[in-house]
Design a protein around this motif. Structure first.
Motif, PDB file in Angstrom:
ATOM      1  N   GLY A 149      25.975  32.136   0.836  1.00 38.77           N
ATOM      2  CA  GLY A 149      25.297  31.390   1.893  1.00 38.77           C
ATOM      3  C   GLY A 149      24.947  29.972   1.452  1.00 38.77           C
ATOM      4  O   GLY A 149      24.819  29.072   2.279  1.00 38.77           O
ATOM      5  N   ASP A 150      24.811  29.765   0.125  1.00 43.74           N
ATOM      6  CA  ASP A 150      24.494  28.418  -0.369  1.00 43.74           C
ATOM      7  C   ASP A 150      25.582  27.415  -0.014  1.00 43.74           C
ATOM      8  O   ASP A 150      25.324  26.223   0.107  1.00 43.74           O
ATOM      9  CB  ASP A 150      24.302  28.428  -1.897  1.00 43.74           C
ATOM     10  N   GLU A 151      26.830  27.908   0.150  1.00 45.05           N
ATOM     11  CA  GLU A 151      27.925  26.988   0.491  1.00 45.05           C
ATOM     12  C   GLU A 151      27.702  26.366   1.874  1.00 45.05           C
ATOM     13  O   GLU A 151      28.197  25.263   2.141  1.00 45.05           O
ATOM     14  CB  GLU A 151      29.288  27.709   0.397  1.00 45.05           C
ATOM     15  N   GLN A 152      26.915  27.032   2.713  1.00 37.57           N
ATOM     16  CA  GLN A 152      26.634  26.487   4.042  1.00 37.57           C
ATOM     17  C   GLN A 152      25.707  25.272   3.941  1.00 37.57           C
ATOM     18  O   GLN A 152      25.869  24.289   4.651  1.00 37.57           O
ATOM     19  CB  GLN A 152      26.020  27.556   4.953  1.00 37.57           C
ATOM     20  N   HIS A 153      24.725  25.359   3.000  1.00 38.37           N
ATOM     21  CA  HIS A 153      23.863  24.198   2.753  1.00 38.37           C
ATOM     22  C   HIS A 153      24.692  23.037   2.231  1.00 38.37           C
ATOM     23  O   HIS A 153      24.493  21.896   2.613  1.00 38.37           O
ATOM     24  CB  HIS A 153      22.788  24.539   1.717  1.00 38.37           C
TER      25      HIS A 153
END
Lengths: 166, 563
Positions: A149-153
């Protein structure tokens, strides 16, 4: 105690003056085909780029790079972003970088930082550690560790820069 | 101390100068603090900590202004957390340097880190989590006079905990390295598919000779111990399309020391890797032979400090804790081994590959002793003051040190569910952890790991591990284990994890549960983690070097940050 005070003094000054336009340091690293390049020369034709520290033995790093690989084509079309994947594997595991990169079908610019010189000079404590540089090569965002999910940030940050720079 | 205050003064001056627009310049840095409160637990063997609270910390501050950079590192061990050498106790500036780069020259004064080739004869590095720092203090010069040519020269002494190294008799380390990338040097080779690099290095350590005696064939001799110990290495790096080959060979002169029991045999090391890789497939094979290659800047030093060289272990570096229960460490007195890796991606859309493809990884390694024969009938192996032994270069020694087979499958079921299955079969000779002559440990280890995305930026991860072994009754062999981990990540900021490692197969002791609860938070580059629970006594290995960690029971907190 005196030493600690001096240190605090140093940190305070450092924090006060922390400039926004920190660029990548003047450190030589190697590409996978043995060329020596300077981290200062990392660039992306005026578009933002990502510098991602990783290692073959680091599970969250592999998850981060694998997840980004799924979106990389899409992200490139949208923002023109380029990803530098800097491996901090030492000579025990650096021989596994090329086969892993190829078998994983990653299209990143893979860099070898065999004795962690770039890692140290960029203040990286533990991998994964991800930096985003704007079109001028200035570090504008960084993040330590990775969870799904960090890749979305990350892409949100890149999108913001792309819009600002247009 | 005066020097350091002066350095700070200069740094502050530069910073103030910056605000006035006279100097440019940037400051970056990093920080880490580990804190521990451990209680006594007789079952797991954790000892009472009389000071109740332990902490390790360090902060790096780096100042860069164009071609100039300078940095300091402050370290504190008040008192060292469990597992760190007690000699670290204290606080102060452990590292400071200034460096200047102009045109083709780079000059570093003070502390620096460097590596020649694979490190077989020289590597200086910092691994704070393992308490390893053999930073050089002296001068380093790196020159890149022409395209493709790098020449390095180093001189200095290595860090030894908090000792004032310039007042000790520790050895002075000098060396040089030349690296030639032929394709960058010669225009006619620039566009060739074949890329060739060659390199060579030389290192010499000067240390005063002690007075040592040895009895050889009933006669007492005073040993003539060399004061200058030299080592040289050559390397070749060739790649052609999908193939690549890397070879490095090193030799070291006579170096009688405590680790090799004061024998006069020369040292030797060979490190070879070859690979083939194309999109979707990677193969790599490595071979290594080490013979009497302990190289320290103090003859009597054992353990991890004052190492001049680095001898990588060619075994897989595991990420799962039960797989890493029996880690291998390089035997510097001699070993030979092989490792092979095959990594393959089964294409998506095929019968086996499914919708997203499957990652298959295979790894095998086997490490043996080297052949050792007595120099003559009367002289036993490793007799002090003699050659020690003779060895046939190509003959494999009789003792198996370590063997391992790993198989890993990575499968993605949907954009939200990813799983990894891993199997490992390990044969472990306790000699690798310093216990010679004990029965081997044979272990079958299984791991299942799954991550499920709950929302755009939150996920759960579950991990199950099993280690099956019959080995019982030793500190390092306590039967079978299993482990379960559950982890929750929220919004890329928060996480919570629950782990239980259970020694259910222990027939000679307690079937202990090593439970652990942690919560943590990451905001950009600052990470705070708090854990409570029990930690197993064992070996912690990072970056190919291992350190014993004692059992502990209690609270552990970590803060890391960088700016």
């Amino acid at each position: 105690m005196k030493k600690i005070l001096i240190l605090l003094l140093g940190i305070t000054f450092a924090a006060n003056i922390m400039a926004q336009d920190v660029k990548l340091p003047n450190v030589s690293v190697k590409t996978l085909d043995g060329k020596t390049i300077n981290a200062q020369d990392f660039s992306n034709d005026g578009k933002p780029f990502v510098v991602c520290f990783w290692a073959t033995w680091c599970k969250p790093c592999l998850m981060e790079l694998n997840t980004m690989a799924e979106y990389y084509e899409e992200w490139q079309k949208e923002t023109g972003v380029k990803i530098y994947a800097v491996s901090i594997d030492d000579s025990r595991t650096s021989g596994k970088v090329l086969p892993l990169v190829n078998s994983s079908e990653w299209d990143y610019e893979v860099i070898l930082d065999v004795n962690s010189e770039l890692k140290r000079s960029m203040g990286v404590n533990n991998p994964p550690h991800t930096f985003v540089c704007n079109g001028k090569g200035e570090i504008v965002w960084q993040h330590a560790s990775y969870a799904l999910g960090d890749e979305q940030h990350l892409i949100d940050v890149i999108r913001k820069i792309t819009v600002e720079e247009k | 101390m005066k020097k350091i205050v002066f350095l700070i003064f200069i740094l502050v001056l530069c910073l103030q100068g910056y605000s006035q627009g006279i100097f440019g310049g940037k400051v970056t840095g990093s920080f880490q603090l580990d804190m521990q409160v451990s209680r006594e637990d007789s079952v797991i063997g954790s000892q009472n900590v009389s000071e109740k609270f332990l902490s390790n910390g360090f902060a790096n501050i780096l100042y860069t202004n164009g071609d100039f950079s300078a940095g300091i590192r402050f370290e504190s061990y008040l008192n060292p957390i469990l597992g760190f050498a007690p000699q670290y106790k204290g606080a102060g500036f452990a590292n400071r340097f200034a460096s200047y780069k102009k045109d083709f020259l780079e000059i570093t004064l003070g502390n620096y880190y460097e590596q020649f080739g694979n490190g077989l004869i020289f590597r200086s590095y910092f691994e704070p989590n393992l308490g390893l720092d053999n930073a050089m203090d002296g001068i380093r010069i790196v020159a890149r006079p022409l395209n493709g040519i790098t020449v390095k020269g180093i001189i200095g002494k290595q860090r030894y905990y908090w000792d004032d190294i310039w007042k000790t008799d520790n050895g002075l380390v000098r060396g040089g390295d030349v690296d030639l990338a032929l394709n960058d040097m010669f225009p006619f080779m620039a566009n060739m598919v074949t890329r060739i690099g060659i390199g060579g290095s030389f290192v010499s350590v000067y240390e005063k000779a002690p007075v040592e005696y040895a009895t050889i064939n009933d006669t007492l001799y005073r040993l003539n111990i060399p004061e200058n110990i030299g080592a040289a290495a050559f390397r070749l790096d060739v790649s052609h399309k999908a193939f690549n080959l890397f070879a490095e060979y090193a030799q070291k002169g006579q170096d009688p020391n405590t680790q090799n029991k004061y024998i006069y045999r020369k040292g030797e090391a060979l490190f070879l890797t070859a690979g083939y890789s194309v999109k979707g497939l990677g193969i790599s094979v490595a071979a290594k032979r080490i013979d009497n290659m302990n190289f320290k800047s103090r003859r009597t030093e054992l353990g991890n400090m004052l190492s001049v060289n680095y001898l990588p272990a060619i075994t897989k570096q595991h990420a799962y804790s039960l797989m890493a229960m029996y880690p291998y460490a390089t035997q510097v007195n001699g070993e030979m081994g092989l490792q092979a890796d095959v990594m393959y991606k089964i294409k998506k859309g095929t019968l086996l590959g499914g919708k997203y493809g499957v990652d298959v990884k295979f790894n095998y390694s086997r490490i043996h002793s080297i052949d050792r024969q007595q120099i003559d009938e009367k002289t036993p192996l490793y007799a002090k003051g003699t050659e020690g032994y003779t060895s046939d270069f190509f003959k494999i020694g009789d003792d198996l040190y370590f063997e391992e087979l790993n198989f890993e499958l990575g499968k993605k079921f949907s954009n939200d569910l990813k799983t990894t299955f891993m199997y490992s079969y390990q044969t472990f000779n306790p000699i690798a952890s310093g216990h010679e002559g004990f029965p081997f440990v044979y272990a079958n280890i299984f791991v299942l790991d799954g991550t499920y995305r709950l929302a755009k930026t939150s996920s759960v991860r579950a991990e199950l591990q099993f280690l099956f072994t019959d080995a019982q009754g030793e500190e390092w062999a306590t039967g079978s284990w299993c482990q379960a981990t559950l982890e929750y990540n929220l919004g890329g900021k928060w996480f919570a994890a629950l782990t239980d490692q259970w020694n259910y197969g222990n027939e000679t002791g307690d079937k202990t549960h090593y439970y652990n609860v942690s919560i943590g938070c990451t905001i950009n580059t600052t990470r705070i983690q708090l854990s409570y629970g029990k930690q197993r006594k064992g070996i912690m290995c990072i970056g190919g070097v291992c350190r014993e960690v004692p059992a502990s029971n209690g609270l552990f907190a970590t803060i890391t940050s960088s700016f």
